[in-house]
Scaffold this motif. Structure first.
Motif, PDB file in Angstrom:
ATOM      1  N   ASP A  15     -18.712 -91.123  22.681  1.00 50.54           N
ATOM      2  CA  ASP A  15     -19.843 -90.197  22.594  1.00 50.54           C
ATOM      3  C   ASP A  15     -19.594 -89.276  21.415  1.00 50.54           C
ATOM      4  O   ASP A  15     -18.439 -88.943  21.107  1.00 50.54           O
ATOM      5  CB  ASP A  15     -19.979 -89.383  23.886  1.00 50.54           C
ATOM      6  CG  ASP A  15     -21.330 -88.672  23.965  1.00 50.54           C
ATOM      7  OD1 ASP A  15     -22.220 -89.157  24.694  1.00 50.54           O
ATOM      8  OD2 ASP A  15     -21.507 -87.627  23.291  1.00 50.54           O
TER       9      ASP A  15
ATOM     10  N   GLY B   8     -22.685 -93.388  23.630  1.00 49.15           N
ATOM     11  CA  GLY B   8     -23.488 -92.311  24.211  1.00 49.15           C
ATOM     12  C   GLY B   8     -23.243 -92.280  25.706  1.00 49.15           C
ATOM     13  O   GLY B   8     -23.630 -93.211  26.404  1.00 49.15           O
ATOM     14  N   ALA B   9     -22.566 -91.213  26.173  1.00 46.70           N
ATOM     15  CA  ALA B   9     -22.088 -91.209  27.563  1.00 46.70           C
ATOM     16  C   ALA B   9     -22.705 -90.078  28.375  1.00 46.70           C
ATOM     17  O   ALA B   9     -22.035 -89.399  29.153  1.00 46.70           O
ATOM     18  CB  ALA B   9     -20.565 -91.156  27.599  1.00 46.70           C
TER      19      ALA B   9
END
Lengths: 302, 302
Positions: free
Chosen positions: A31, A8-9
């Motif tokens: 992500d 998750g970026a």
């Protein structure tokens, strides 16, 4: 070299990437949104530049097109997904299945207790919350919260990792809603909102009382060392002198009823026309400058 | 040149003397204890030196052997006597009788409400509390608290004076026990003491959570601007996202019952062998350095 997987970026994930990369660790990013991965190099470079850090740090960060590839060889997984329990449970089931057997699985979640999303996982013992203040590359605290099933040696390794990357781990001994930081923030906010709602003081006056008063000590000592130094005989002396006064003040303090729409409106009206994004950039510059100042004082005193 | 009378020259009184003197005001000091007055020049010189300020500031401070002489020509009286109601009432009766008709009479009291000691005085309208954080020459906030009889123009003049000497006045609109600063400190302390007493986190971990987390923002923004910037849509958005979570956390928060002897013992044991005086000197050096840092950032941003 230790490898870290960032899952998750968004803003938090990218800030974590900078934390680990600037300490020389290898950072592997995934992500669910391909557009986020595509923009990752530019976004990371901008974050490093805004923080005044070495552009070469970006060389330690690599985007991977699948979760399995990002996890390959990672010893630490830092998850930054949505704060929805079912999403988190499904994601951690994947992480537990795909990550290497020695990897630790940490969530940045502020709202979900680790027992809620790690329950039933074969690897629940390697799961914990590592909750940052945003953005973690500018604010060092990381709250480490175990579930009842998290292994003590996992907590030890977590603490060691964050010390190694020059963050400050604060280790909780058990789960509690809000962990520590948001519990403390909540009680101070409740009383603050009540005082401005009842017209005792203006929003600016309230913020001034903290930023030019209480916050001056809390920024380098914390509240407990503060009271240690506020009476000549130390803490027992402080409690004898001020304990009953402070107890009486808190007995009448505000709680959940203070978080009203009206209180929110009063605060909002004190900042007319604020460009939130622009002011967040200002905040982040000030956080960076304050962090440099405080680190320089620690070096000076050592 | 504006003349200031300092009544009571312990640590707080001397620090006030430095605040007014470094702004170029004429400072007239009296204390009931002749020995305090005798040591005043040395003590003021040491305080100025420790703060890294100009030694010439001391030339603005003069000790007077009687209260009447110290008050002669003073436009502002800053009282720093014992926190005992009968002592305070008697002292303010003297001040009201001896001070010039235009002089404002302010008390540094943290515990006594201004109505309690100014009631019945002919000059109640010119009385208020001007409550500092110790030491005021290193921490800029000054809480201004009126009694119901304090004249609005007296509050205006008080605010103007403190802005002129580069302190930060925070003006309360009415009396409230603890004013604002200690009310906020009390609620955060109650929850902090509870969390360490129940073994959720260590004393060091609790202090770290504030000094490396919450305190980083509160030192330059305060808690309300902090929430303004913590949601993309500003405060109403913040309240929608987090209000019910924060309300739930505060509904279960600690209050007066947390200020126990046991909690004090747990805190004290986390700082074994601390030399309080020595550590207070360290604190004051850090406060001075932080104040220089924060003032330099304000100048930079203006």
């Amino acid at each position: 070299m230790t490898a870290i997987a960032i899952v998750g970026a968004g803003l938090i994930g990218r800030s974590w990437a900078v934390v680990f990369a600037r300490a020389g660790l290898s950072v592997r990013v995934w992500d669910a949104d391909p557009a986020v991965l595509e923009h990752l190099p530019d976004d990371i470079a901008a974050m490093i530049s805004d923080a005044g850090a070495d552009p070469a740090i970006a060389n330690h960060v690599t985007a991977f097109p699948t979760l399995a590839k990002a996890l390959d060889g990672a010893e630490w997984v830092q998850e930054n997904g949505p704060e929805k329990l079912e999403v988190k449970r499904a994601l951690f089931a994947d992480l537990d299945r795909l990550a290497g057997p020695e990897a630790i699985l940490a969530s940045s979640s502020s709202a979900l207790m680790p027992s809620a999303w790690s329950e039933g996982l074969a690897g629940a013992r390697r799961c914990l919350v590592a909750h940052p203040v945003n953005p973690p590359h500018l604010v060092p605290i990381v709250e480490l919260c175990p579930s009842p099933r998290t292994a003590p040696e996992v907590m030890d390794r977590a603490e060691g990792l964050f010390r190694r990357v020059e963050q400050v781990p604060a280790r909780l001994n058990r789960e509690i809603e809000g962990f520590v930081l948001n519990r403390l923030q909540a009680v101070l906010l409740a009383e603050s909102l009540r005082l401005v709602s009842e017209g005792v003081i203006s929003v600016e006056g309230l913020d001034d009382t903290v930023r030019h008063g209480l916050g001056r000590r809390w920024a380098f000592m914390g509240p407990l060392e503060t009271i240690l130094l506020n009476a000549p005989g130390g803490v027992p002396d402080y409690m004898r002198r001020y304990g009953s006064m402070l107890a009486a003040l808190t007995d009448g303090s505000a709680r959940g009823e203070a978080f009203t729409e009206d209180a929110g409106r009063i605060v909002a009206e004190a900042f007319p026309g604020t460009d939130i994004r622009n002011r967040q950039d200002w905040r982040d510059r000030e956080l960076a400058a304050l962090d440099r100042h405080l680190r320089s004082r620690i070096e000076r005193n050592n």
